[in-house]
Design an enzyme around this catalytic site. Structure first.
Site, short mmCIF file in Angstrom:
data_model
loop_
_atom_site.label_atom_id
_atom_site.label_comp_id
_atom_site.label_asym_id
_atom_site.label_seq_id
_atom_site.Cartn_x
_atom_site.Cartn_y
_atom_site.Cartn_z
N CYS A 48 58.40 73.44 -9.72
CA CYS A 48 59.19 72.73 -8.37
C CYS A 48 58.52 71.60 -7.84
O CYS A 48 59.13 70.91 -7.01
CB CYS A 48 58.98 74.00 -7.35
SG CYS A 48 57.37 74.29 -6.83
N VAL A 286 42.51 63.64 3.36
CA VAL A 286 43.45 64.71 2.42
C VAL A 286 42.09 65.48 1.97
O VAL A 286 41.12 65.36 1.64
CB VAL A 286 43.79 63.79 1.18
CG1 VAL A 286 44.27 64.78 0.16
CG2 VAL A 286 44.96 62.92 1.69
N CYS A 375 43.26 73.05 3.97
CA CYS A 375 41.95 73.30 4.80
C CYS A 375 42.36 73.58 6.13
O CYS A 375 43.75 73.27 6.55
CB CYS A 375 41.06 71.91 4.82
SG CYS A 375 41.73 70.72 5.70
N ASN A 379 45.92 71.89 8.53
CA ASN A 379 47.10 72.96 9.05
C ASN A 379 46.92 72.37 10.78
O ASN A 379 48.09 72.14 11.03
CB ASN A 379 46.56 74.25 9.11
CG ASN A 379 47.89 75.24 9.57
OD1 ASN A 379 47.80 75.59 10.54
ND2 ASN A 379 48.65 75.38 8.52
N GLU A 804 75.35 77.07 -18.21
CA GLU A 804 76.21 77.48 -18.94
C GLU A 804 77.19 76.32 -19.24
O GLU A 804 77.84 75.92 -20.35
CB GLU A 804 77.15 78.63 -18.84
CG GLU A 804 78.08 79.20 -19.46
CD GLU A 804 78.87 80.24 -19.25
OE1 GLU A 804 78.24 81.28 -18.80
OE2 GLU A 804 80.06 80.76 -19.48
N ARG A 882 87.21 88.07 -13.28
CA ARG A 882 86.27 89.24 -13.24
C ARG A 882 86.12 90.00 -12.05
O ARG A 882 85.90 91.14 -12.23
CB ARG A 882 85.02 88.53 -14.11
CG ARG A 882 84.24 89.94 -14.41
CD ARG A 882 82.93 89.38 -15.34
NE ARG A 882 83.04 89.45 -16.47
CZ ARG A 882 83.02 90.30 -17.75
NH1 ARG A 882 82.54 91.57 -17.22
NH2 ARG A 882 83.16 90.02 -18.92
N ALA A 1081 77.77 86.48 -20.88
CA ALA A 1081 78.83 87.63 -20.82
C ALA A 1081 77.93 88.97 -21.32
O ALA A 1081 78.69 89.77 -21.59
CB ALA A 1081 80.04 87.45 -21.62
N GLU A 1259 73.94 91.68 -17.91
CA GLU A 1259 74.31 91.67 -16.51
C GLU A 1259 74.44 92.94 -15.72
O GLU A 1259 74.51 92.95 -14.47
CB GLU A 1259 75.74 90.81 -16.52
CG GLU A 1259 75.66 89.61 -16.79
CD GLU A 1259 76.95 88.80 -17.25
OE1 GLU A 1259 77.58 89.33 -18.55
OE2 GLU A 1259 77.66 88.02 -16.83
C1 LIG Z 1 53.95 76.14 -0.70
C2 LIG Z 1 53.04 75.96 0.75
C3 LIG Z 1 53.09 76.87 1.53
C4 LIG Z 1 52.77 76.80 2.56
N1 LIG Z 1 52.51 77.70 3.50
C5 LIG Z 1 52.37 77.70 5.01
C6 LIG Z 1 52.12 78.87 5.68
O1 LIG Z 1 52.39 80.10 5.41
N2 LIG Z 1 51.72 78.83 6.95
C7 LIG Z 1 51.25 77.43 7.44
O2 LIG Z 1 50.84 77.42 8.57
N3 LIG Z 1 51.36 76.29 6.78
C8 LIG Z 1 51.79 76.40 5.30
N4 LIG Z 1 51.69 75.46 4.64
C9 LIG Z 1 51.48 74.24 5.28
C10 LIG Z 1 50.09 73.89 4.68
O3 LIG Z 1 49.51 74.38 3.47
C11 LIG Z 1 48.90 73.72 5.77
O4 LIG Z 1 49.21 72.93 6.53
C12 LIG Z 1 47.60 73.34 5.12
O5 LIG Z 1 46.45 74.04 5.90
C13 LIG Z 1 47.23 71.90 5.14
O6 LIG Z 1 45.88 71.77 4.68
P1 LIG Z 1 45.85 70.53 3.60
O7 LIG Z 1 44.05 70.48 3.45
O8 LIG Z 1 46.42 70.72 2.30
O9 LIG Z 1 45.99 69.07 4.40
P2 LIG Z 1 46.42 67.78 3.85
O10 LIG Z 1 47.86 67.70 3.00
O11 LIG Z 1 45.44 67.28 2.94
O12 LIG Z 1 46.19 66.85 5.27
C14 LIG Z 1 47.30 67.28 6.23
C15 LIG Z 1 47.43 66.29 7.36
O13 LIG Z 1 46.05 66.88 8.14
C16 LIG Z 1 45.38 65.58 8.41
N5 LIG Z 1 43.99 65.92 8.36
C17 LIG Z 1 43.26 66.76 7.53
N6 LIG Z 1 41.93 67.01 7.65
C18 LIG Z 1 41.95 66.08 9.17
C19 LIG Z 1 40.87 65.87 10.05
N7 LIG Z 1 39.55 66.73 9.81
N8 LIG Z 1 41.07 65.23 11.01
C20 LIG Z 1 42.34 64.71 11.11
N9 LIG Z 1 43.38 64.53 10.65
C21 LIG Z 1 43.18 65.73 9.60
C22 LIG Z 1 45.82 64.72 7.11
O14 LIG Z 1 45.59 63.25 7.70
C23 LIG Z 1 47.13 65.00 6.94
O15 LIG Z 1 47.84 64.28 7.80
C24 LIG Z 1 52.35 75.49 3.23
C25 LIG Z 1 52.45 74.44 2.39
C26 LIG Z 1 52.63 74.61 1.12
C27 LIG Z 1 52.95 73.36 0.28
S1 FES Z 2 55.42 73.38 -10.10
FE1 FES Z 2 55.83 74.88 -8.52
S2 FES Z 2 53.95 75.16 -7.80
FE2 FES Z 2 53.50 73.56 -8.72
#
Ligand SMILES: Cc1cc2nc3c(=O)[nH]c(=O)nc-3n(C[C@H](O)[C@H](O)[C@H](O)COP(=O)(O)OP(=O)(O)OC[C@H]3O[C@@H](n4cnc5c(N)ncnc54)[C@H](O)[C@@H]3O)c2cc1C
Ligand code: FES
Ligand code: FES
Length: 1323
Positions: A48, A286, A375, A379, A804, A882, A1081, A1259
């Site tokens: 994905c 990041v 982290c 979030n 298919e 079908r 099928a 099926e």
């Molecule tokens: C498959 C999937 C499932 C998810 N499920 C959920 C869920 O169930 N619930 C939910 O709430 N979220 C969910 N998320 C969203 C995401 O995972 C969260 O928001 C996550 O905590 C982001 O953290 P990261 O470290 O990956 O952020 P990053 O992508 O590394 O950074 C995110 C943003 O935060 C900023 N940032 C990071 N650290 C700081 C800092 N110290 N100061 C200022 N800015 C900062 C960065 O500049 C960037 O803009 C999901 C995401 C994915 C891809």
């Molecule tokens: S390819 Fe689906 S989680 Fe990475």
């Protein structure tokens, strides 16, 4: 080189599977997955690209300076930036074990347990489990195992065998993981052939027989070949250790670059970070990249500077203080979870109310791989309106510490930090440093809430964090402070301010509750067309959550009379708890010769668990190969005014663009009628229609260039629903609507095309169920004879009907540039494009009138059905037919009229999907059965039974039933499931629980086997016998996980009386077996098994005796072509008479569910399935098909909702698919498997109509999942009855939380809806 605080480095090193690799500069744009696949490690799959499927899971190990030990964890390689793992060790599935050096126990167990069907998801599961074992000091618990797999999706197996395979490593059975135990096993301990582990199925099967009792053969022994790090037993030289160099090597700050001027920094000190932030104010920080990665890849936002802050110590603090917890902004969620669990154990209970709420919320936050990297600060700072944690930080009174570039620190309450949609109180020079979470006080309570489409790994529809602090005032408990915060109801996490003002100072009693509910209605304002839709549901949830909070707090304080709550209300406060899944498989083994009848494991399973199995996209590209991307329509219906490709042509790596005018042959395509254009000429008739194809040196560059093609349109009116296509509103007939379903095969569509002899021949490797169609399409669009075009398919990562016909235009599109440029071209669709353009299961709309006696006996049925074909015919007519054949399901209907119409709309063409219209037809039947039951106040099963067809019944299309086993299997299931007792138990439960209800249902099925188009019921095969006695079989069927090759090889092995290991099936190829029908099928084992048997018989007769070598010396031909046609079938649509089907597969299922009437959450407590499969060729594979089909069916009836831009969803651009990835489209996960999941095969009924007395399986079981839908409806009926609503109500599939909750009328939902409210559906 730019300094970072005086130092910097471009020396980037990575270990992959124990091999040191220097990472060159310039790769900052790459993900770890792209890098791994580029260096040939294709075991790690791209399912994905958005962290939602787990196919790309790898294990990361690094030395943690603080903990002074190596840490191991699973991550999604598709989101991990390559440089983020610098200095670490990556283990991919190839590094765990392989067939040459030996499989790891995890791999061995999964292979033996039949846990791998198509195998595309398999490496991801292996890696999640492997990482859990390596990171656990003790054997994990069963719960931990299921938890660690929450981020891995499988579309084939139904998960049960995967769970079984991995549960052998759980604590309860830890001896098994040691070398000692494996030797015990070798000494003959019983092993279940279905699970591959010491048999846990000694319990009684559905009909009371000992399960698998005839399959205790010792050759099925489990032989772990590697070591256990968990129990400390010795390393073998096969296990990869942590590279010593990395133990000694200190991390260095990094400054590296990537494509398009991207800069990547890794500071190691806060000072350096602040300097960088000062220098690059727009830089993105990041850590997990789970937000930034999605923004850059899916939303195509270009960031120029990325600063990885994962290793800055000040951002990684986790301090337990006297007054609370200090959490660094870069702390990963899995670390935070551990810390919360620790403090909950160690501190006074009243102090950790917030911590407990966070633990619960994080449990349902994404999959483990995401939690391992994402982290806290990421979030918070993303400030998503549906963040699960932000409402809790706010409610819990957390404070955020913010630092600016000069090192100044300020503190802000979380409550005041969020300013608007993804907008927070941070200037460009500031970053979030840490979070402070105060301990709670006595009488201070914090609670989390979340409702999503799917419980596991899903973003919230609505979530909430609520806190109340009560003070004793005399006899009363008065609210001293409170905060109620919701996510998913506004552009930001929303504090219910008026409600807060109201509750403060009030007693915690009923009056407070009623008042607060009123104020919440004012605080939470959602416009009718609010983005995200589901407005009434979301509003109802806000009240339901508060009501639950009220009950929960009351329960905590429960000493005041005024707060006492009725016992029947208590279950509303109980969180969802699932026990470990209990599976049961019951079948007999009828062996025929050396192999037929044995529960052999899938022939490719060992290749699949080691990542050695190759799929289309894994095929290495020649050095001058090109990647293709499609130019797609963005309008549902429009005239193309102009196409400007000038910008695309100057895009990096561009090699060509090809439009309709460039097609050398016929631009018209289609499987039956040629009513589609390969590349649109004048008009586009759906979003996602192909207008052209761009080729470039890399996949990313091809996509970039394709996105730069500018198309001018003149928009035309679009038809975006069946209702708009045809007027079905008039008449007094009862209406019904069934939703579609996305195939969601784990392997996206892919084709690699190349030319030979300077273009005079064209060859391709395609992921398809119909290689012959690819050959035909390509020959026609290139103007070549079919004899010069070859399509090969080794295996596909799932198809389910979606490959298919809707795969052929992809091969055809790739063939044009390949042919014209004389170069190899690979076209692999991204998941979102795949979902958007390749069509789905048809939605159906219709109306019916049913006549019946007062006993419930059927008299007459008048039925009109319409399916939504999309913008071309494709297979829609056959699907409709079908559905018409199956709309009696299993019932005698003396008078019947069925009319069907295919409706053309401006959506992508819908297509075949497991069941091919049959499930839709049967669902209509079960719908009116249920209606009759409600009207007569009887149980639906009673109505079913008195109307059953039986031996000799003549169906509405004149076919007569023979060998009908319906009655027998129904009775067996009724007995083994103890239906009457289950109904009574559910009734008692419902009497005792106001807000949770249980429901039961038992549903039968009859599925006709054969292609309903007569000529397609033919099959060819080629069998070569070699002089060493081994046999190579080629046939026209495609292996897509269903075990076709395994079964066919079993047929050949038994025919020659040789071991299965002497038979090999390499691939499906149009130059070996020509003119084949698609593998569809359910009939492929019947057809190809018989064709192979025919070839074997020819070889066997005089020629195989005594030895192949001797035959060769006698100059006897050791090769034969076999052929088979299904006899005595055919149907005439003019007279509506004939025998469309060779025979029927019968089955039945019982289900018991529990729903939460306040939120619409549900789970399946029990599912028992019985199927008549005659004498199964391979019962273990058949059980796998049943379980997989059932869970996929469960997705269709209860979970998977497609949302299109139409009149019902105005917030989505017209004609666009909103649910175009695993983030928004939820297929069942491991968490959705029934707690008790039993499958049994009817015994003692050989099928005289098919090879070796077997029956088709692919099926037929799919529809049985409707038992879950009707059990849900049964539970809703109980909920409605409690508020005086006994009338019939329709419940469309999928029964999502929204549909369940809104059907359960109560005082909360009635504030927003009438009793006949129906949530919107894209039909
Ligand atoms: C498959 C999937 C499932 C998810 N499920 C959920 C869920 O169930 N619930 C939910 O709430 N979220 C969910 N998320 C969203 C995401 O995972 C969260 O928001 C996550 O905590 C982001 O953290 P990261 O470290 O990956 O952020 P990053 O992508 O590394 O950074 C995110 C943003 O935060 C900023 N940032 C990071 N650290 C700081 C800092 N110290 N100061 C200022 N800015 C900062 C960065 O500049 C960037 O803009 C999901 C995401 C994915 C891809
Ligand atoms: S390819 Fe689906 S989680 Fe990475
Ligand atoms: S085996 Fe899991 S997706 Fe096919």
């Amino acid at each position: 080189m730019e300094p970072i605080g005086g130092e910097s480095s471009k020396d980037a090193v990575l270990y992959v599977n124990g091999v040191r690799r220097v990472l060159p500069d310039g790769l900052a744009h790459l993900t770890l997955l792209e890098y791994l696949r580029d260096i040939g490690l294709t075991g790690t799959k791209l399912g994905c690209g958005e962290g939602g499927c787990g196919a790309c899971t790898v294990m990361v190990s690094h030395y943690n300076e603080v903990l002074k030990k190596c840490v191991h964890y699973a991550v999604n390689a598709c989101l991990a930036p390559l440089y983020s793992v610098e200095g670490m060790h990556i283990i991919t599935v190839e590094g765990v074990g392989n067939r040459k050096t030996g499989l790891h126990p995890v791999q061995e167990s999964l292979a033996r347990s039949h846990g791998s069907q198509c195998g595309f998801c398999t490496p991801g599961f292996i890696m999640s489990m492997y990482a859990l074992l390596r990171s656990s000091e003790l054997p994990p618990t069963e719960e931990q195992i299921e938890e660690c797999l929450a981020g891995n999706l499988c579309r084939c197996t139904g998960y049960r065998p995967i769970i079984d395979a991995f549960q052998v490593f759980a604590k309860t059975d830890d001896a098994f993981y040691t070398n000692t135990s494996s030797s015990d096993l070798q000494s003959g301990e019983f092993l279940c052939p279905s699970t591959g582990k010491p048999c846990s199925c000694k319990s009684k099967g559905l009909n009371g027989a000992e399960t698998c009792k005839k399959s205790t053969a010792n050759e099925n022994k489990y032989e772990p070949v590697s070591y256990s790090e968990v129990d400390g037993s010795t390393y073998t030289d096969k296990e990869l250790i942590f590279p010593p160099e990395l133990l000694l090597r200190k991390l260095t700050p990094l400054y590296l670059n990537g494509f398009g001027g991207l800069k990547w920094f890794r500071p190691l000190k806060i000072q350096h970070l602040l300097e960088l932030k000062a220098k690059f104010p727009d830089a993105k920080l990041v850590v997990g990249n789970t937000e930034v990665g999605i923004e850059m890849r899916l939303k195509r936002i270009q960031y120029k500077v990325l600063i990885s802050v994962a290793h800055v110590p000040e951002l990684n603090v986790l301090h337990v203080k006297d007054d609370g917890l200090e959490i660094g902004a870069a702390v990963r969620l899995s670390e935070l979870l551990q810390m919360f669990r620790k403090v909950v154990n160690e501190r006074a209970a009243h102090e950790t109310s917030s911590c407990k709420a966070f633990i619960e919320q994080i449990k349902w936050f994404a999959g483990t791989q995401i939690k391992n990297v994402a982290c806290v600060g990421g979030n918070i700072c993303t400030a998503s309106p549906i963040s699960d944690l932000n409402p809790l930080w706010m409610a819990a009174g957390a404070k955020f510490q913010i630092i600016d570039c000069k090192g100044n620190i300020r503190t802000i309450m979380a409550e005041n930090f969020f300013l608007g949609y993804r907008k927070v109180d941070l200037t460009s020079g500031e970053i979030l440093l840490s979070i402070f979470l105060p301990w709670t006080r006595p009488f201070e309570y914090v609670k989390e809430f979340k409702q999503a489409h799917r419980r596991d790994d899903d973003i919230a529809i609505v979530n909430a964090g609520m806190r109340v602090f009560l003070e004793e005032k005399g006899e009363d408990l008065v609210v001293s402070d409170s905060l109620i915060v919701y996510g998913g109801v506004a552009p930001l996490s929303l504090s219910a301010v008026k409600t807060k003002e109201f509750v403060i100072g009030k007693n915690w009693d009923q009056e407070l509750l009623q008042g607060a509910l009123k104020f919440l209605e004012i605080d939470i304002f959602l416009k009718e067309d609010a983005p995200g839709g589901m407005v009434e549901f979301r509003k109802s949830l806000t009240l339901s959550f508060f009501f639950k909070f009220f009950l929960w707090v009351s329960q905590q304080i429960c000493m005041k009379k005024s707060t006492a709550i009725p016992l029947s209300y208590l279950s509303a406060t109980q969180p969802f708890q699932r026990p470990s899944i209990m599976g049961n498989q019951d079948y007999e083994i009828r062996k025929h010769g050396t192999s037929v009848g044995s529960p052999e494991i899938h022939l490719s399973s060992r290749l699949q668990v080691t990542g050695e199995a190759e799929y289309a996209d894994d095929t290495p590209m020649p050095s001058n190969g090109l990647h293709a991307a499609l130019v797609l329509s963005r309008k549902p219906h429009a005239k193309i005014l102009s196409i400007d490709d000038s910008e695309a042509k100057s895009s990096p790596g561009f090699a060509g663009i090809f439009l309709a005018k460039d097609v050398p042959g016929d631009n018209h395509i289609g499987p039956i009628t040629h009513d589609e254009e390969l590349f649109a000429t004048q008009y586009v008739t759906c979003v996602g229609q192909v207008i052209g194809v761009v080729v470039a040196d890399t996949h990313e560059n091809a996509k970039l260039a394709a996105a730069k093609v500018v198309i001018e349109y003149e928009e035309l009116p679009a038809i975006l629903s069946i209702q708009e296509a045809v007027n079905v509103t008039r008449s007094s007939m009862e209406k019904f609507m069934w939703d579609g379903q996305e195939h969601f095969y784990l392997e996206p569509q892919s084709s690699l095309v190349w030319t030979m002899d300077s273009g005079s021949e064209v060859h391709m490797i395609s992921s398809t169920q119909a290689p012959q169609k690819h050959q035909k399409y390509v020959a026609e669009v290139l103007g070549l004879p079919m004899s010069k075009v070859v399509c090969k398919t080794k295996r596909i990562g799932g198809g389910f009907g979606g490959k298919e016909t809707r795969s052929a235009f992809i091969a055809a599109a790739a063939s044009v540039p390949s042919y014209l440029l004389n170069r190899s071209v690979k076209l692999t669709l991204d998941r979102d494009v795949d979902m958007m353009i390749t069509g789905q299961r048809h939605t159906f709309l219709g109306k019916y009138k049913v006549g019946f006696t007062k006993e419930g006996r059927l008299l007459a049925l008048d039925l009109e059905i319409y399916n939504n074909a999309g913008n071309s015919l494709d297979l829609s007519l056959s699907v409709l037919e079908r559905a018409m054949f199956h709309s009696d399901n299993v019932y005698e209907i003396p008078n019947i009229r069925i009319r069907g119409r295919v409706c053309f709309t401006n959506f992508p063409s819908h297509t075949a999907f497991r069941g091919f219209g049959g499930p839709q037809g049967m669902l209509i039947a079960e719908n009116w059965i249920q209606k009759i039951a409600v009207e007569l106040n009887k149980n639906p099963e009673e109505i079913r039974e008195i109307n059953f067809q039986g031996e000799g019944s003549i169906l509405h299309y004149s076919q007569q039933l023979q060998y009908c086993t319906l009655g027998q299997l129904w009775n067996e299931l009724k007995l083994s499931s103890d239906l009457l007792r289950a109904r009574e138990d559910a009734k008692q439960f419902n009497l005792q629980n106001r807000w949770k209800k249980r429901g039961v249902a038992m549903v039968p099925t009859k599925f006709g086997i054969s292609f309903t188009t007569k000529f397609m019921n033919q099959a060819g095969a080629l069998v070569h016998v070699y002089t060493d006695g081994t046999v190579l079989v080629t046939h026209g069927g495609v292996e897509m996980g269903q075990g076709l090759h395994t079964k066919v090889a079993q047929v050949a092995a038994s025919a020659f009386n040789i071991p299965l290991s002497s038979v090999f099936i390499s691939e499906t190829s149009t130059d070996k077996v020509p003119n084949t029908s698609p593998t569809a099928a359910s009939a492929s084992s019947d057809l190809y098994g018989a064709a192979v048997l025919d070839a074997c018989e020819q070889n066997k007769g005089t020629r195989m005796e005594p030895l192949a070598g001797a035959c060769y010396m006698q100059r006897i031909d050791l090769s034969a072509h076999g052929f088979y046609i299904t006899p005595d079938i055919g149907f005439d649509w003019k007279t509506c008479k004939g025998n469309p089907f060779n025979y029927y597969t019968y089955g039945a299922a019982f289900a018991e569910v529990e729903i939460d009437t306040l939120t619409g959450d549900f789970h399946t407590r029990t599912a028992n399935i019985i199927l008549d499969l005659g004498y199964s060729i391979n019962p273990a594979i058949d059980v796998g098909q049943i379980e997989g089909a059932f869970i996929q069916g469960l997705g269709w009836v209860a979970m998977e909702e497609l949302k299109w831009g139409d009149a019902a969803h105005k917030w989505i651009p017209p004609g666009c698919l909103y649910t175009s990835g695993p983030g928004s489209y939820k297929i069942p996960s491991m968490n959705d498997v029934p707690f008790k999941f039993s499958v049994s095969l009817l015994k003692g009924h050989p099928n005289v109509k098919a090879i070796h007395s077997s029956k088709a399986v692919g099926e037929p079981p799919f529809f049985l999942a409707s038992a879950v839908l009707f059990a849900i409806k049964d539970a809703i009926i109980a909920a409605r009855a409690e508020v005086g609503h006994h009338e019939w109500f329709p419940l469309s599939n999928p029964a999502t939380p929204e549909r369940i909750r809104m059907a359960c009328l109560d005082e909360f939902s009635s504030r927003f809806i009438d009793s006949d409210f129906h949530p919107k559906l894209s039909i």
